[in-house]
Scaffold this motif. Structure first.
Motif, PDB file in Angstrom:
ATOM      1  N   LYS A  19       0.826  -1.219   0.000  1.00 41.16           N
ATOM      2  CA  LYS A  19       0.000   0.000   0.000  1.00 41.16           C
ATOM      3  C   LYS A  19       0.854   1.260   0.000  1.00 41.16           C
ATOM      4  N   VAL A  20       2.143   1.127   0.292  1.00 33.31           N
ATOM      5  CA  VAL A  20       3.038   2.287   0.258  1.00 33.31           C
ATOM      6  C   VAL A  20       3.266   2.765  -1.169  1.00 33.31           C
ATOM      7  N   ILE A  21       3.331   1.821  -2.098  1.00 27.94           N
ATOM      8  CA  ILE A  21       3.760   2.133  -3.464  1.00 27.94           C
ATOM      9  C   ILE A  21       2.761   3.060  -4.142  1.00 27.94           C
ATOM     10  N   SER A  22       3.255   4.149  -4.688  1.00 25.73           N
ATOM     11  CA  SER A  22       2.412   5.142  -5.338  1.00 25.73           C
ATOM     12  C   SER A  22       2.209   4.788  -6.804  1.00 25.73           C
ATOM     13  N   ASP A 136      -1.247  -0.969  21.716  1.00 30.06           N
ATOM     14  CA  ASP A 136      -2.617  -0.510  21.955  1.00 30.06           C
ATOM     15  C   ASP A 136      -2.692   1.010  21.991  1.00 30.06           C
ATOM     16  N   VAL A 137      -1.734   1.654  22.665  1.00 35.44           N
ATOM     17  CA  VAL A 137      -1.727   3.123  22.730  1.00 35.44           C
ATOM     18  C   VAL A 137      -1.596   3.721  21.333  1.00 35.44           C
ATOM     19  N   LEU A 138      -0.659   3.207  20.552  1.00 33.71           N
ATOM     20  CA  LEU A 138      -0.445   3.740  19.201  1.00 33.71           C
ATOM     21  C   LEU A 138      -1.646   3.456  18.306  1.00 33.71           C
ATOM     22  N   ASN A 139      -2.191   2.261  18.412  1.00 28.31           N
ATOM     23  CA  ASN A 139      -3.339   1.891  17.584  1.00 28.31           C
ATOM     24  C   ASN A 139      -4.539   2.777  17.884  1.00 28.31           C
ATOM     25  N   GLN A 140      -4.859   2.943  19.166  1.00 24.71           N
ATOM     26  CA  GLN A 140      -6.008   3.767  19.540  1.00 24.71           C
ATOM     27  C   GLN A 140      -5.778   5.236  19.191  1.00 24.71           C
ATOM     28  N   GLY A 141      -4.564   5.726  19.445  1.00 21.37           N
ATOM     29  CA  GLY A 141      -4.265   7.122  19.157  1.00 21.37           C
ATOM     30  C   GLY A 141      -4.429   7.460  17.691  1.00 21.37           C
ATOM     31  N   VAL A 142      -3.941   6.594  16.833  1.00 21.11           N
ATOM     32  CA  VAL A 142      -4.054   6.825  15.388  1.00 21.11           C
ATOM     33  C   VAL A 142      -5.486   6.597  14.912  1.00 21.11           C
ATOM     34  N   SER A 143      -6.112   5.503  15.353  1.00 19.91           N
ATOM     35  CA  SER A 143      -7.458   5.160  14.886  1.00 19.91           C
ATOM     36  C   SER A 143      -8.497   6.200  15.288  1.00 19.91           C
ATOM     37  N   LYS A 144      -8.363   6.768  16.499  1.00 20.15           N
ATOM     38  CA  LYS A 144      -9.350   7.728  16.990  1.00 20.15           C
ATOM     39  C   LYS A 144      -9.237   9.090  16.323  1.00 20.15           C
ATOM     40  N   LEU A 196       5.667  15.929  17.267  1.00 19.51           N
ATOM     41  CA  LEU A 196       5.873  15.738  15.837  1.00 19.51           C
ATOM     42  C   LEU A 196       4.525  15.735  15.140  1.00 19.51           C
ATOM     43  N   ILE A 197       4.538  15.911  13.811  1.00 21.76           N
ATOM     44  CA  ILE A 197       3.317  15.804  12.995  1.00 21.76           C
ATOM     45  C   ILE A 197       3.491  14.610  12.071  1.00 21.76           C
ATOM     46  N   LEU A 198       2.677  13.577  12.303  1.00 21.91           N
ATOM     47  CA  LEU A 198       2.729  12.349  11.514  1.00 21.91           C
ATOM     48  C   LEU A 198       1.801  12.496  10.315  1.00 21.91           C
ATOM     49  N   PRO A 199       2.322  12.435   9.076  1.00 18.95           N
ATOM     50  CA  PRO A 199       1.463  12.608   7.893  1.00 18.95           C
ATOM     51  C   PRO A 199       0.384  11.534   7.792  1.00 18.95           C
ATOM     52  N   LYS A 200      -0.636  11.834   6.998  1.00 17.46           N
ATOM     53  CA  LYS A 200      -1.811  10.967   6.919  1.00 17.46           C
ATOM     54  C   LYS A 200      -1.499   9.584   6.335  1.00 17.46           C
ATOM     55  N   LYS A 201      -0.686   9.522   5.294  1.00 17.80           N
ATOM     56  CA  LYS A 201      -0.441   8.222   4.654  1.00 17.80           C
ATOM     57  C   LYS A 201       0.253   7.234   5.590  1.00 17.80           C
ATOM     58  N   PRO A 202       1.380   7.589   6.202  1.00 16.84           N
ATOM     59  CA  PRO A 202       1.981   6.635   7.139  1.00 16.84           C
ATOM     60  C   PRO A 202       1.080   6.322   8.333  1.00 16.84           C
ATOM     61  N   ALA A 203       0.278   7.294   8.769  1.00 17.49           N
ATOM     62  CA  ALA A 203      -0.655   7.041   9.874  1.00 17.49           C
ATOM     63  C   ALA A 203      -1.674   5.981   9.462  1.00 17.49           C
ATOM     64  N   SER A 204      -2.154   6.080   8.226  1.00 12.28           N
ATOM     65  CA  SER A 204      -3.107   5.087   7.716  1.00 12.28           C
ATOM     66  C   SER A 204      -2.461   3.707   7.608  1.00 12.28           C
ATOM     67  N   LEU A 205      -1.210   3.666   7.176  1.00 14.73           N
ATOM     68  CA  LEU A 205      -0.493   2.389   7.090  1.00 14.73           C
ATOM     69  C   LEU A 205      -0.291   1.781   8.467  1.00 14.73           C
ATOM     70  N   LEU A 206       0.036   2.613   9.451  1.00  8.96           N
ATOM     71  CA  LEU A 206       0.187   2.129  10.826  1.00  8.96           C
ATOM     72  C   LEU A 206      -1.110   1.525  11.338  1.00  8.96           C
ATOM     73  N   TYR A 233       7.336  -5.718  11.307  1.00  6.61           N
ATOM     74  CA  TYR A 233       7.355  -4.625  10.333  1.00  6.61           C
ATOM     75  C   TYR A 233       8.146  -3.436  10.888  1.00  6.61           C
ATOM     76  N   LYS A 234       8.631  -2.618   9.969  1.00  3.39           N
ATOM     77  CA  LYS A 234       9.239  -1.341  10.340  1.00  3.39           C
ATOM     78  C   LYS A 234       8.741  -0.286   9.370  1.00  3.39           C
ATOM     79  N   LEU A 235       8.280   0.841   9.907  1.00  3.00           N
ATOM     80  CA  LEU A 235       7.805   1.941   9.076  1.00  3.00           C
ATOM     81  C   LEU A 235       8.706   3.145   9.285  1.00  3.00           C
TER      82      LEU A 235
END
Length: 376
Positions: A19-22, A136-144, A196-206, A233-235
């Motif tokens: 999903k990373v590949i443009s 869990d913290v990262l998943n909830q933080g990004v998903s919410k 920091l400001i995490l861009p939308k695309k990597p946040a969606s991948l996470l 995985y590593k992002l």
């Protein structure tokens, strides 16, 4: 080099990182997966220069070592057609020819020189910040928060998730100027403060990858890039440059009018009534009095209207306020408790939504929605 691998496992890992590949890569080599074999570890990388996803797979008794770039689209199409079975890859490191063998056939594809694949960035040790986050913290933080990010070319800082770290909590914030989400977790500690400001695309991948993980995520970033290391995985992603607006200043503090309502009933009501709203504005009116909510919408151009009445608990003055229905529906979809609280001050100021009872004592969820002008 030569190795045997499960077709299903390989396809699953490629789907996750692919999903990373443009579709509009500036470098043709980025249309490929980078395969690297060292000892019994196969590392596969996909990148669009801004964001890179890496996955690792353990192999049994591979022969040789080396690296090659393989066309992502073609490899996905090939693997999609195989039932679950062992596949043998034989790769000529000199001419990049790949022979793929299954239990019923042999296939040949051509790879490319792995040296053409861009080098990955390293952490700037002088400016590095490191912390461990539970999955869990990262998943909830990004998903919410991800749904509330903007698509604003003029203000790119609004297009990502603002992550603010302090010694006793971590806060995730996203806003598109019409709605805002602030998600706080207190079951987190760090040695210093950072943001920091995490861009939308990597946040969606996470968000797609983290549910497959358990345990701790190693999180580090410097002034340019962030690195998230998980078990499989590593992002790596480039951070958004700029200063995030002062989000706390837009959250009203004095909200005497408090409404408690069944979230699912309110959500379904809004979906029905919003069908009758003007399709340009999506305006719905919420009138509250005597422990009941009247939700209404109309489109004068088509002479249609809809109204529903719901029970609630209400403490405050009688009020009628307008909201954009698609934003309010989106917010309710991202709150998970049976009942929610809507706090308001007056029809011209933002409304705040909270879970009535938190699912986790270590989290705090606040969602804000801006009102719309009601034309009488």
């Amino acid at each position: 080099m030569k190795f045997v691998i499960s077709s299903g496992e390989l396809f699953k890992h490629l789907q996750a990182i692919g999903k990373v590949i443009s579709s509009k890569n500036t470098l043709p080599i980025l249309d490929n997966y980078l395969f690297q074999l060292e000892e019994n570890v196969l590392t596969i990388t996909a990148s669009d220069l801004e964001t890179t996803l890496i996955t690792t797979m353990m192999l049994e008794e591979p022969v040789g070592s080396g690296s090659i770039a393989l066309d992502a689209k073609r490899l996905n199409e090939i693997l999609k057609e195989f039932p679950e079975q062992p596949l043998t890859f034989e790769i000529n490191n000199d001419n990049f020819k790949v022979e793929l063998k299954s239990d019923k056939g042999e296939y040949a594809i051509m790879g490319q020189n792995a040296e053409d694949f861009p080098q990955l960035p390293d952490v700037n040790e002088e400016k590095a910040f490191r912390a461990n986050l539970s999955s869990d913290v990262l998943n909830q933080g990004v998903s919410k928060t991800l749904f509330a990010t903007a698509d604003d070319e003029l203000r790119p800082v609004m297009n990502g998730i603002f992550i603010e770290i302090s010694s006793d909590n971590v806060i995730f914030v996203a806003s598109d100027s019409h709605k805002l989400v602030r998600y706080t977790r207190t079951d987190f500690t760090a040695d210093a403060s950072a943001s920091l400001i995490l861009p939308k695309k990597p946040a969606s991948l996470l968000r797609n990858i983290i549910p497959k993980e358990a345990g701790t995520v190693e999180f580090e970033f410097d002034d340019k890039n962030a690195f998230f290391t998980m078990s499989g995985y590593k992002l790596i992603c480039r951070l958004t440059e700029g200063k995030y607006p002062s989000y706390n200043s837009v959250i009203p503090s004095d909200n005497p009018n408090k409404l408690i309502i069944d979230r699912l009933e309110f959500y379904n009501c809004l979906k029905r009534v919003s069908v009758f709203s003007n399709q340009a504005s999506y305006l719905i009116k919420v009138a509250v009095s005597n422990n009941q909510v009247i939700v209404s919408a109309q489109d004068i151009d088509y002479s249609i209207s809809g109204v529903e009445t719901l029970p609630c608990q209400y403490d405050g003055d009688d009020m009628e306020i307008g909201f954009k229905s698609i934003f309010l529906i989106e917010i309710l979809a991202n709150l998970s408790t049976p009942d929610i609280i809507l706090e308001m001050s007056d029809p011209s100021r933002a409304g705040l939504l909270f879970p009535f009872e938190g699912e986790n004592e270590n989290e705090d969820v606040l969602m804000l929605i801006m009102p719309m002008m009601i034309n009488n």
